[in-house]
Design an enzyme around this catalytic site. Structure first.
Site, mmCIF file in Angstrom:
data_model
loop_
_atom_site.group_PDB
_atom_site.id
_atom_site.type_symbol
_atom_site.label_atom_id
_atom_site.label_comp_id
_atom_site.label_asym_id
_atom_site.label_seq_id
_atom_site.Cartn_x
_atom_site.Cartn_y
_atom_site.Cartn_z
ATOM 1 C CG HIS A 14 -1.866 1.168 1.284
ATOM 2 N ND1 HIS A 14 -3.213 1.006 1.563
ATOM 3 C CD2 HIS A 14 -1.685 2.498 1.110
ATOM 4 C CE1 HIS A 14 -3.807 2.188 1.541
ATOM 5 N NE2 HIS A 14 -2.903 3.116 1.286
ATOM 6 C CG HIS A 16 -0.729 7.097 -0.915
ATOM 7 N ND1 HIS A 16 -1.953 7.232 -1.524
ATOM 8 C CD2 HIS A 16 -0.957 6.410 0.235
ATOM 9 C CE1 HIS A 16 -2.882 6.670 -0.776
ATOM 10 N NE2 HIS A 16 -2.303 6.155 0.303
ATOM 11 C CE LYS A 100 -7.760 2.033 -0.586
ATOM 12 N NZ LYS A 100 -6.702 2.987 -0.307
ATOM 13 C CG HIS A 137 -9.907 4.303 3.442
ATOM 14 N ND1 HIS A 137 -8.714 4.992 3.533
ATOM 15 C CD2 HIS A 137 -10.661 4.739 4.487
ATOM 16 C CE1 HIS A 137 -8.749 5.808 4.580
ATOM 17 N NE2 HIS A 137 -9.935 5.671 5.171
ATOM 18 C CG HIS A 175 -4.908 2.109 5.810
ATOM 19 N ND1 HIS A 175 -6.258 2.075 6.040
ATOM 20 C CD2 HIS A 175 -4.748 2.841 4.681
ATOM 21 C CE1 HIS A 175 -6.876 2.762 5.091
ATOM 22 N NE2 HIS A 175 -5.986 3.225 4.257
ATOM 23 C CG ASP A 248 -1.622 4.771 4.114
ATOM 24 O OD1 ASP A 248 -1.705 5.192 2.946
ATOM 25 O OD2 ASP A 248 -2.358 5.167 5.038
HETATM 26 C C1 NCD Z 1 -3.537 9.025 2.206
HETATM 27 C C2 NCD Z 1 -3.081 10.081 1.189
HETATM 28 O O1 NCD Z 1 -2.552 11.111 1.598
HETATM 29 O O2 NCD Z 1 -3.241 9.859 -0.019
HETATM 30 N N1 NCD Z 1 -3.543 9.628 3.508
HETATM 31 C C3 NCD Z 1 -3.474 8.956 4.688
HETATM 32 O O3 NCD Z 1 -3.600 9.592 5.730
HETATM 33 N N2 NCD Z 1 -3.282 7.671 4.739
HETATM 34 C C4 NCD Z 1 -4.860 8.497 1.814
HETATM 35 C C5 NCD Z 1 -5.225 7.215 2.522
HETATM 36 O O4 NCD Z 1 -4.601 6.180 2.331
HETATM 37 O O5 NCD Z 1 -6.183 7.238 3.319
HETATM 38 ZN ZN ZN Z 2 -3.259 5.072 1.693
#
Ligand code: NCD
Ligand code: ZN
Length: 345
Positions: A14, A16, A100, A137, A175, A248
């Site tokens: 996971h 970003h 997702k 999520h 998460h 995450d």
């Molecule tokens: C994530 C993001 O910033 O894209 N933020 C987070 O707090 N985890 C989005 C997500 O995974 O919920």
């Molecule tokens: Zn995330």
């Protein structure tokens, strides 16, 4: 005391990576240690179609650091308009590894997410048929549900009914942050798993709020009480097949986090393996780190574990950068609040 630990090279289930300048700055932080990552599709606009996933994958591959061997595992962002045929073709071709689900409004860039879960039932049924995992999520968004209860309520009101209505649907609870999440994932059988982040193994809600508000510990789902952190620690260090690493890691420039309405997300890609080794050592479970970071994830996703290995060595406190510079500004690296002694060789 163990001084050296060798494991299969880990993956991040996971992540970003963002886009543009942020993508270029963030990629080395992940490719240095991880062979593969499930790439979150919450760009602006989101990655909704196979064509958008191809284009995003190409941008990632173009931005890879020199010499990096890294495989981005692409996902599609589920909307109420998702075309099940486009999704099925993208999965059959190997382009996407998962879809997702963001409940609309649950987190960063989730406005295009799902409001009415009945509308996406046909897509869930198709995904069950083809064995495409749904990454969830898991938080309700109702204004009258307390933010600290939103995960547990989601399991009861949404996740469990969806799974009962769609036998065979393979689900990753993303998460997880609660004992309820741990218990539900553990009892769910082979079609259910859960990712656990690095930071949720380290912080509870006191870390965010006691002694002044700490924007770099604010993420979604928000960290809960200590008893929940302990449940996550027990799950991660148990070696149970249902639990694996999804950092995450969610970079936002400091200016976006340190303000009156700060963004959610902890950035952990840089030091995750050192933090995890410290955490597993604290719990006397270094022998389970490989299952959590390198074996259970590929097994759930029906992929081989990596052949390459990683060695961590215990020694003097590890030097890691306080922040990663990007052309948009610095991104603060997660500070676990204690020194880390495990260095990735
Ligand atoms: C994530 C993001 O910033 O894209 N933020 C987070 O707090 N985890 C989005 C997500 O995974 O919920
Ligand atoms: Zn995330």
């Amino acid at each position: 005391m163990t001084h050296s630990l060798t494991l299969r090279r880990p993956d991040d289930w996971h992540l970003h990576l963002r886009d543009g300048a942020m993508l270029r700055a963030m990629l080395p932080e992940t490719t240095r240690h991880f062979s593969r990552a499930i790439i979150m599709p919450n760009l602006v606009p989101p990655v909704v179609t196979a064509a958008q996933a191809v284009a995003y994958r190409d941008r990632i591959l173009t931005a890879l650091p020199e010499g990096a061997t890294f495989e981005p595992l692409m996902t599609l962002y589920l909307t109420e308009e998702t075309d099940a045929n486009d999704l099925a073709a993208a999965h059959a071709s190997g382009l996407i590894k998962a879809v997702k689900l963001y409940p609309a409004g649950a987190t960063t860039n989730s406005a295009s997410g799902v409001k009415d879960f009945d509308k996406v039932r046909p897509v869930f049924e198709r995904m069950a048929e083809i064995g495409c995992p749904l990454c969830v999520h898991g938080e309700v968004t109702d204004a009258n549900v307390d933010i600290f209860d939103r995960e547990a309520v989601f399991i009861d009101r949404v996740l469990d009914p969806v799974r009962r209505a769609t036998p065979g649907l393979r689900v990753v609870m993303e998460h997880i942050t609660t004992a309820q999440g741990v218990d539900y994932a553990r009892a769910g059988g082979p079609d259910l798993a859960a990712t656990i982040t690095t930071h949720h193994l380290v912080i509870n809600r006191n870390h965010i709020l006691v002694g002044g508000i700490k924007p770099h510990y604010y993420c979604l789902p928000v960290a809960k009480r200590e008893e929940h952190r302990l449940a996550l620690r027990a799950a991660a260090t148990s070696g149970h097949r249902a639990f694996f690493l999804g950092t995450d890691s969610a970079p936002h420039v400091d200016a976006a986090k340190e303000q009156a309405c700060g963004c959610a997300g902890c950035f952990t890609a840089t030091n995750t393996m050192s933090v995890l080794a410290e955490v597993f050592e604290q719990d006397g479970a270094l022998d389970q780190l490989e299952a959590f970071a390198s074996l259970n994830g590929p097994a759930f996703y029906r992929l081989p574990a990596n052949d390459a290995t990683m060695t961590l060595t215990r020694g003097a406190p590890v030097d890691y950068p306080a922040y990663i510079a990007t052309s948009d500004g610095p991104v603060t690296v997660f500070d676990p609040g204690y020194p880390l002694h495990w260095q990735v060789d």
